[in-house]
Design an enzyme around this catalytic site. Structure first.
Site, PDB file in Angstrom:
ATOM      1  CB  SER A 177     -18.048 -20.882  21.427  1.00 24.82           C
ATOM      2  OG  SER A 177     -16.994 -20.805  22.364  1.00 24.82           O
ATOM      3  CG  ASN A 178     -16.036 -24.446  25.408  1.00 22.41           C
ATOM      4  OD1 ASN A 178     -15.506 -25.254  24.669  1.00 22.41           O
ATOM      5  ND2 ASN A 178     -15.339 -23.532  26.081  1.00 22.41           N
ATOM      6  CG  HIS A 201      -9.153 -22.580  34.203  1.00 23.96           C
ATOM      7  ND1 HIS A 201      -9.757 -21.418  34.613  1.00 23.96           N
ATOM      8  CD2 HIS A 201      -7.811 -22.366  34.299  1.00 23.96           C
ATOM      9  CE1 HIS A 201      -8.829 -20.533  34.954  1.00 23.96           C
ATOM     10  NE2 HIS A 201      -7.644 -21.091  34.764  1.00 23.96           N
ATOM     11  CB  THR A 214     -13.479 -29.118  44.411  1.00 22.50           C
ATOM     12  OG1 THR A 214     -12.414 -28.198  44.130  1.00 22.50           O
ATOM     13  CG2 THR A 214     -13.183 -30.461  43.748  1.00 22.50           C
ATOM     14  NE  ARG A 232     -19.000 -14.580  45.745  1.00 27.71           N
ATOM     15  CZ  ARG A 232     -18.580 -14.234  44.538  1.00 27.71           C
ATOM     16  NH1 ARG A 232     -19.164 -14.743  43.475  1.00 27.71           N
ATOM     17  NH2 ARG A 232     -17.596 -13.384  44.387  1.00 27.71           N
ATOM     18  CB  THR A 250      -9.508 -24.002  17.997  1.00 25.73           C
ATOM     19  OG1 THR A 250      -8.135 -24.128  18.351  1.00 25.73           O
ATOM     20  CG2 THR A 250      -9.751 -22.668  17.319  1.00 25.73           C
ATOM     21  CD  GLN A 251      -6.414 -28.016  20.165  1.00 25.72           C
ATOM     22  OE1 GLN A 251      -6.504 -29.168  20.585  1.00 25.72           O
ATOM     23  NE2 GLN A 251      -6.355 -27.731  18.874  1.00 25.72           N
ATOM     24  NE  ARG A 311     -22.044 -14.323  39.721  1.00 32.60           N
ATOM     25  CZ  ARG A 311     -21.687 -13.198  40.352  1.00 32.60           C
ATOM     26  NH1 ARG A 311     -21.014 -12.272  39.716  1.00 32.60           N
ATOM     27  NH2 ARG A 311     -22.004 -13.019  41.619  1.00 32.60           N
ATOM     28  CB  ILE A 312     -16.660 -17.430  42.462  1.00 34.00           C
ATOM     29  CG1 ILE A 312     -15.461 -16.993  41.618  1.00 34.00           C
ATOM     30  CG2 ILE A 312     -16.205 -18.321  43.618  1.00 34.00           C
ATOM     31  CD1 ILE A 312     -14.457 -16.138  42.355  1.00 34.00           C
TER      32      ILE A 312
END
Length: 198
Positions: free
Chosen positions: A17-18, A117, A149, A73, A180-181, A99-100
């Site tokens: 959605s973002n 985040h 980072t 990874r 929503t924000q 994923r990290i």
């Protein structure tokens, strides 16, 4: 500087959605004409990510790099970098990419990779942010756009949005209001970066 191409690659793991909010903002605010910028590709670590359907409908390139197919990874990140770099990105946008990332990956895109985040960083990095905010008795929660980072959920803050935590809130209802924000501040933060680079 509209003649200079600035390629944006967005990474997702789910509904996207973002990502969709950013793509719509790019269209509505004419990023291509204003900044020479466009979203060129959407890449997911999950083949069933619903956001890939939206991206294909918009005519964007899509790819899947399944993290389960790799032993480490580092191996996953190397393949992901290969998939991203095919599109010569000026900006890599993490939009619900769960994923990290390894320090080598982050270093490769240093200064041109951002994330959103669902907390008011530096509070509540990591997972379960909404429940943790409720459990701590926070009166406010929100979302943060930040530079990525090698340290999880750190990096310079580019934008934040604040929402009140209501007495009746569950993690789900708070997450919905914060989202929503997110859809408002993430496209704005990307646009500000593009304007600064123009």
């Amino acid at each position: 500087m509209a003649g200079v191409n600035k390629n944006i690659v967005i990474l997702i793991s789910g509904g996207g959605s973002n990502m969709a909010a950013i793509v719509k903002a790019a269209q509505q605010h004419h990023w291509r004409e204003q900044f020479g910028a466009r979203v060129v590709a959407v890449i997911s670590n999950k083949a069933d990510a619903k956001g890939l359907v939206f991206a294909r409908e918009q005519g964007m390139a899509t790819a899947v790099v399944d993290h389960k197919a790799f032993d480490s990874r580092e191996a996953f990140d190397a393949e992901l970098m290969f998939a991203i770099d095919r599109h010569a990105p000026d900006l890599v946008v993490l939009a619900g990419f769960m994923r990290i990332l390894t320090p080598g990956f982050v270093a490769h895109y240093a200064g041109r990779i951002i994330n959103i985040h669902p907390s008011l960083l530096p509070a509540f990095p990591g997972l379960h942010t909404h429940q943790r905010a409720i459990d701590m008795g926070c009166q406010f929660a929100g979302a943060t756009v930040h530079q990525v980072t090698s340290e999880l959920d750190h990096g310079d803050i580019l934008a934040q949005a604040v929402v009140p935590v209501l007495p009746s809130d569950t993690a789900q209802t708070l997450a919905e209001r914060v989202l929503t924000q997110e859809h408002l501040i993430y496209p704005r933060a990307v646009e500000r970066l593009l304007a600064a680079w123009s």
